[in-house]
Design a protein around this motif. Structure first.
Motif, mmCIF file in Angstrom:
data_model
loop_
_atom_site.group_PDB
_atom_site.id
_atom_site.type_symbol
_atom_site.label_atom_id
_atom_site.label_comp_id
_atom_site.label_asym_id
_atom_site.label_seq_id
_atom_site.Cartn_x
_atom_site.Cartn_y
_atom_site.Cartn_z
ATOM 1 N N UNK A 22 0.824 -1.210 0.000
ATOM 2 C CA UNK A 22 0.000 0.000 0.000
ATOM 3 C C UNK A 22 0.863 1.268 0.000
ATOM 4 N N UNK A 23 2.117 1.166 -0.392
ATOM 5 C CA UNK A 23 3.041 2.283 -0.206
ATOM 6 C C UNK A 23 2.569 3.566 -0.871
ATOM 7 N N UNK A 24 1.971 3.456 -2.057
ATOM 8 C CA UNK A 24 1.522 4.668 -2.746
ATOM 9 C C UNK A 24 0.396 5.352 -1.977
ATOM 10 N N UNK A 25 -0.591 4.561 -1.543
ATOM 11 C CA UNK A 25 -1.709 5.120 -0.785
ATOM 12 C C UNK A 25 -1.238 5.734 0.530
ATOM 13 N N UNK A 26 -0.357 5.022 1.230
ATOM 14 C CA UNK A 26 0.089 5.494 2.531
ATOM 15 C C UNK A 26 1.003 6.712 2.414
ATOM 16 N N UNK A 27 1.842 6.730 1.400
ATOM 17 C CA UNK A 27 2.722 7.885 1.195
ATOM 18 C C UNK A 27 1.917 9.149 0.922
ATOM 19 N N UNK A 81 1.767 2.865 12.423
ATOM 20 C CA UNK A 81 0.804 2.665 11.342
ATOM 21 C C UNK A 81 -0.622 2.411 11.833
ATOM 22 N N UNK A 82 -0.856 1.308 12.537
ATOM 23 C CA UNK A 82 -2.231 0.939 12.869
ATOM 24 C C UNK A 82 -2.977 2.069 13.564
ATOM 25 N N UNK A 83 -2.368 2.639 14.597
ATOM 26 C CA UNK A 83 -3.034 3.699 15.331
ATOM 27 C C UNK A 83 -3.338 4.921 14.468
ATOM 28 N N UNK A 84 -2.316 5.610 13.960
ATOM 29 C CA UNK A 84 -2.570 6.830 13.180
ATOM 30 C C UNK A 84 -3.408 6.609 11.927
ATOM 31 N N UNK A 85 -3.224 5.477 11.255
ATOM 32 C CA UNK A 85 -3.962 5.220 10.024
ATOM 33 C C UNK A 85 -5.465 5.096 10.278
ATOM 34 N N UNK A 86 -5.826 4.639 11.458
ATOM 35 C CA UNK A 86 -7.236 4.387 11.755
ATOM 36 C C UNK A 86 -7.832 5.406 12.715
ATOM 37 N N UNK A 87 -7.198 6.568 12.799
ATOM 38 C CA UNK A 87 -7.802 7.676 13.518
ATOM 39 C C UNK A 87 -7.432 7.807 14.981
ATOM 40 N N UNK A 88 -6.426 7.053 15.434
ATOM 41 C CA UNK A 88 -5.981 7.130 16.818
ATOM 42 C C UNK A 88 -4.671 7.924 16.897
ATOM 43 N N UNK A 89 -4.418 8.493 18.049
ATOM 44 C CA UNK A 89 -3.226 9.329 18.202
ATOM 45 C C UNK A 89 -1.948 8.503 18.091
ATOM 46 N N UNK A 90 -1.932 7.371 18.734
ATOM 47 C CA UNK A 90 -0.767 6.488 18.736
ATOM 48 C C UNK A 90 -1.225 5.107 19.179
#
Length: 316
Positions: A197-202, A224-233
């Motif tokens: 998913x590098x393009x989407x995540x970048x 990744x998991x936290x910030x990507x899904x709306x959590x601070x960390x």
């Protein structure tokens, strides 16, 4: 089918690995269905349909799928006992990468809600039961607690196994001792999904340059998991998604089964106090079973957990 207790095979690691490595499992003749999510992604559902009026929905564990031996074993037993079965695959777990930057996590109850709503929309079923394993157990408990009284009345029972009810200490426990072997496998698989998913995540501002330095689940979840899904960390993610906080609101008969020798679970994952305060949720802690193992001599190719789930759901 007499259940007794799972067999003592020596220690929790052996009881975890032996069924995973050696158990022959009947491959289910799944009928795959792809459904869309509200955010433009998809979920792949694997059905075992026999025209029954009772439905079992199974949620799998971390980096697993509907093809896991523990999912197919559970599906086979319930199929033989008058249930249709729906084993759903989380985003990125069905064999085809999902479309969006997000994938799945321990608290992604919105996707389970989409699955349940789809399964019930045609009124094909009079009753539904939910089963979850490990991450899927946490997700299932969170979903039921969030819905509380608003849970569809056709959902009549819930059963979860090997559930990390407190995510923070469970994730850190996986970074210690022999558990590092499991962690290496999980993190390697998760890192590959980030690469895919590098393009989407970048485009969303994620820095992939230090990806290979991430060695533990807390490291990965923090980046990744936290910030990507709306959590601070990672800590915010663990705190908001740990199912122990949702148990008090569950209104349907629910059984949590966590083996005492589960190597993945910290002591905080055994929610004795939360269950004691609930009129609907019970906790069983068999001495043996490992993590999603639960082998028992004398039951043929049926796991103790499968027989226990069927017994509970029949009587709930």
């Amino acid at each position: 089918m007499s259940q007794g207790m799972p067999t003592n095979l020596g220690n929790g690691h052996i009881e975890t690995l032996l069924p995973y490595l050696l158990r022959p499992v009947k491959q289910q003749d799944y009928q795959r269905q792809r459904i869309d999510t509200p955010d433009g992604d998809f979920l792949d559902l694997d059905w075992v349909k026999r025209g029954q009026k009772k439905l079992l929905i199974i949620s799998h564990g971390l980096e697993s799928s509907s093809r896991a031996q523990y999912v197919q074993g559970m599906a086979d037993l319930f199929k033989q006992n008058g249930f249709d079965v729906l084993a759903w695959n989380y985003r990125s777990c069905s064999g085809e990468m999902n479309r969006t930057a997000r994938y799945y996590h321990s608290g992604a109850s919105d996707d389970l809600d989409v699955v349940v709503a789809h399964a019930l929309k045609n009124n094909d079923y009079d009753s539904v039961s939910l089963i979850g394993f490990s991450l899927g157990g946490n997700l299932t408990l969170k979903y039921a607690g969030e819905k509380a009284e608003g849970l569809d009345p056709r959902i009549q029972s819930i059963c979860v196994f090997s559930t990390p009810c407190y995510l923070k200490t469970a994730s850190h426990q996986l970074a210690t001792g022999f558990n590092r072997i499991y962690t290496q496998t999980f993190v390697k698989s998760l890192r590959q999904k980030v690469v895919d998913k590098h393009a989407l995540l970048s485009r969303q501002g994620f820095d992939l340059s230090r990806l290979n330095e991430l060695r533990t689940l807390p490291d990965f979840d923090d980046q990744f998991t936290g910030p990507l899904h709306g959590f601070k960390d990672s800590d915010d993610y663990y705190e908001q998604c740990s199912s122990r906080y949702f148990i008090k609101d569950i209104k349907r008969p629910t059984l949590i089964v966590n083996a005492a020798n589960d190597p993945f679970l910290s002591k905080e994952c055994y929610p004795y106090d939360e269950v004691a305060a609930s009129q609907t949720v019970s906790l069983e802690v068999p001495k043996y079973g490992g993590h999603v193992g639960f082998f028992k001599f004398g039951m043929g190719n049926v796991m103790w957990s499968e027989a226990r789930a069927l017994s509970f759901i029949r009587t709930a």
